[in-house]
Design an enzyme around this catalytic site. Structure first.
Site, short mmCIF file in Angstrom:
data_model
loop_
_atom_site.label_atom_id
_atom_site.label_comp_id
_atom_site.label_asym_id
_atom_site.label_seq_id
_atom_site.Cartn_x
_atom_site.Cartn_y
_atom_site.Cartn_z
N ASP A 122 -1.72 8.88 3.29
CA ASP A 122 -1.92 8.07 2.10
C ASP A 122 -3.00 8.75 1.26
OD1 ASP A 122 -2.59 6.14 0.23
OD2 ASP A 122 -2.51 4.46 1.66
N HIS A 123 -2.59 9.31 0.15
CA HIS A 123 -3.52 10.12 -0.65
C HIS A 123 -4.59 9.27 -1.34
CE1 HIS A 123 -4.86 13.86 -2.01
NE2 HIS A 123 -3.80 14.34 -2.61
N ARG A 124 -4.44 7.94 -1.30
CA ARG A 124 -5.53 7.10 -1.82
C ARG A 124 -6.73 7.18 -0.90
NH1 ARG A 124 -2.69 1.36 -1.80
NH2 ARG A 124 -2.21 2.19 0.25
N ILE A 162 -6.95 9.68 1.92
CA ILE A 162 -7.18 10.99 2.57
C ILE A 162 -6.94 12.12 1.58
CG2 ILE A 162 -6.21 12.53 4.32
CD1 ILE A 162 -5.74 9.81 5.90
#
Ligand code: CAO
Length: 421
Positions: free
Chosen positions: A393-395, A397
């Site tokens: 989850d790029h939010r 990591i």
């Protein structure tokens, strides 16, 4: 008992009956539409002159009728219309819609009448259909007409609304996603088809996967881990474990390597809280394992993986696999994972991009190990390489964190002694 005759429609031409909106025995209200008729240029409804009960219908869809024809029998008080049209009711030319001044006059909806917010005058749809569309807020331009000349029927509107509602229910509860919906398609027009209902598990999975896919911006990082030594060790131990009825597969080593990497990178063993402002770090290591069953995908959770031996993990894996396929998993068996593994390694494939099992912040995908030539500095050596995929989850990591994390897992698998210590 009274007769209902078609009042003066303002035209000498016969009109087509395209829809019968009532049944014999129906109790109808005054002005309720009974029939829909169509001329070359317009459609019109024939309304009930007063409240009463329909006792007979003398026309059917496809009939051609003219002013003065008997169309129904009615348990109202007066005869409606007249066969001779000797005392015509106020007539209403279909080409020129006007206010209806007598109950017996048909309500005309000429093709120039706009009934929905958009201009739908070029569409074939009767007044009652347009009224239904307006009540439900349906834009007729988006509805596929299945009637004659692509006429839109009430059933088409129902199918359109049903499709929208069903799709909305598979999307996240946060509304306003603004996603366009798929139109209803009749596939039978292209060839033979059969329809099979989705299982309950598949429908639930579809909801969760759609939600997770939409909520978490996914990125997937790949690596090939050298598991040659690990496999040599596993095979050396297999006979001993086999005697105990335990099947030691690569997955238990992967679970152990994952937990070691999670301890080194706690943000991967975490969840965003509902506000999205805080990360909840977990001090437990419960790993969800995706299991494919004939009814669909389930994800039982193996608890406290950090505290369990390889053989215990192998036993528990076999148990949850069996339970999953026998549909014996309870809700509690599938709750509380802090990270998830989806292993397709027993089946095949070189890599895939798994969807994060929210509220986890990442998921590890495992593909089938294969011997590959690896450059050792002087020559190519045959090594057993395990393809791993990490969707995160790029939010939560960053890319660099994810790359470090997957390298850490690969290192643990490569240096099996680090794991066993
Ligand atoms: N590379 C090469 N071989 C692998 C492998 C990998 N990454 N992972 C497993 N294998 C081998 C195993 O060693 C085993 O080989 P043998 O039969 O020769 O001993 C074989 O593949 C089958 O393994 P398995 O699937 O029975 O066992 P597992 O521990 O890997 O998986 C579990 C456990 C619970 C997932 C399993 O019981 C199961 O349901 N497997 C089906 C696959 C599945 O559902 N995956 C999830 C799909 S949805 O994302």
């Amino acid at each position: 008992m009274t007769h209902i005759y078609l009042p003066d429609t303002g035209s000498n031409n016969a009109l087509d009956v395209i829809e019968i909106l009532v049944n014999v025995g129906d109790r109808v209200e005054k002005d309720q539409a009974l029939f829909t008729l169509e001329s070359d240029k317009a459609t019109l409804d024939v309304p009930a002159p007063e409240a009463g009960t329909i006792t007979a219908i003398t026309i059917k869809v496809g009939s051609k009728i003219k002013t003065g024809d008997l169309i129904a029998e009615f348990s109202g008080s007066d005869t409606i219309g007249t066969p001779e049209v000797s005392a015509p009711v106020k007539t209403l030319p279909v080409e020129t819609p006007q206010p209806v001044t007598k109950a017996a006059a048909p309500i005309a909806v000429a093709t120039a009448t706009t009934m929905t917010p958009e201009d739908t005058t070029d569409l074939y749809a009767g007044p009652s259909v347009r009224r239904m569309a307006r009540l439900l807020g349906v834009n007729l331009k988006l509805v596929t007409g299945t009637g004659d000349k692509e006429r839109i029927t009430k059933d088409d509107i129902r199918a359109h609304v049903k499709n929208i509602v069903e799709r909305a229910q598979t999307l996240p509860t946060q509304s306003g996603s603004g996603l366009p919906t798929m139109p209803t398609i009749d596939f039978s027009q292209y060839g033979p088809i059969e329809t099979k209902a989705l299982s309950r598990i598949k429908k639930l999975t579809a909801q969760n996967l759609s939600r997770n896919w939409l909520l978490a911006p996914h990125v997937t990082q790949f690596i090939d881990a050298d598991i040659s030594d690990m496999e040599a060790f596993r095979k050396s131990q297999s006979a001993t474990y086999d005697k105990q009825g335990i099947k030691l597969t690569p997955l238990v080593f992967i679970m152990k390597a994952l937990v070691a990497a999670l301890k080194a990178a706690p943000t991967f063993n975490a969840s965003l809280d509902a506000s999205g402002d805080n990360l909840v770090l977990k001090n437990y290591f419960h790993i969800g394992i995706a299991v494919d069953t004939p009814d669909g995908l389930v994800v039982p959770v193996i608890r406290d993986v950090d505290q369990k031996s390889l053989s215990t993990l192998a036993k528990e894996l076999a148990e949850v696999g069996t339970k999953a396929r026998a549909k014996q998993l309870t809700a509690a068996d599938m709750q509380g994972s802090s990270f998830t593994i989806s292993s397709l390694g027993g089946i095949g494939g070189t890599a895939f991009t798994p969807i994060i099992n929210l509220p986890n912040v990442a998921i590890l995908g495992v593909s089938k190990a294969a011997i590959k030539p690896v450059w050792d500095g002087t020559q190519f050596a045959p090594r057993l390489m395990l393809p791993l995929s990490l969707s995160y989850d790029h939010r939560v990591i960053d890319g660099a964190e994810a790359a470090r994390f997957i390298v850490t897992i690969a290192n643990y698998l490569q240096e099996i002694r680090l794991l066993l210590l």
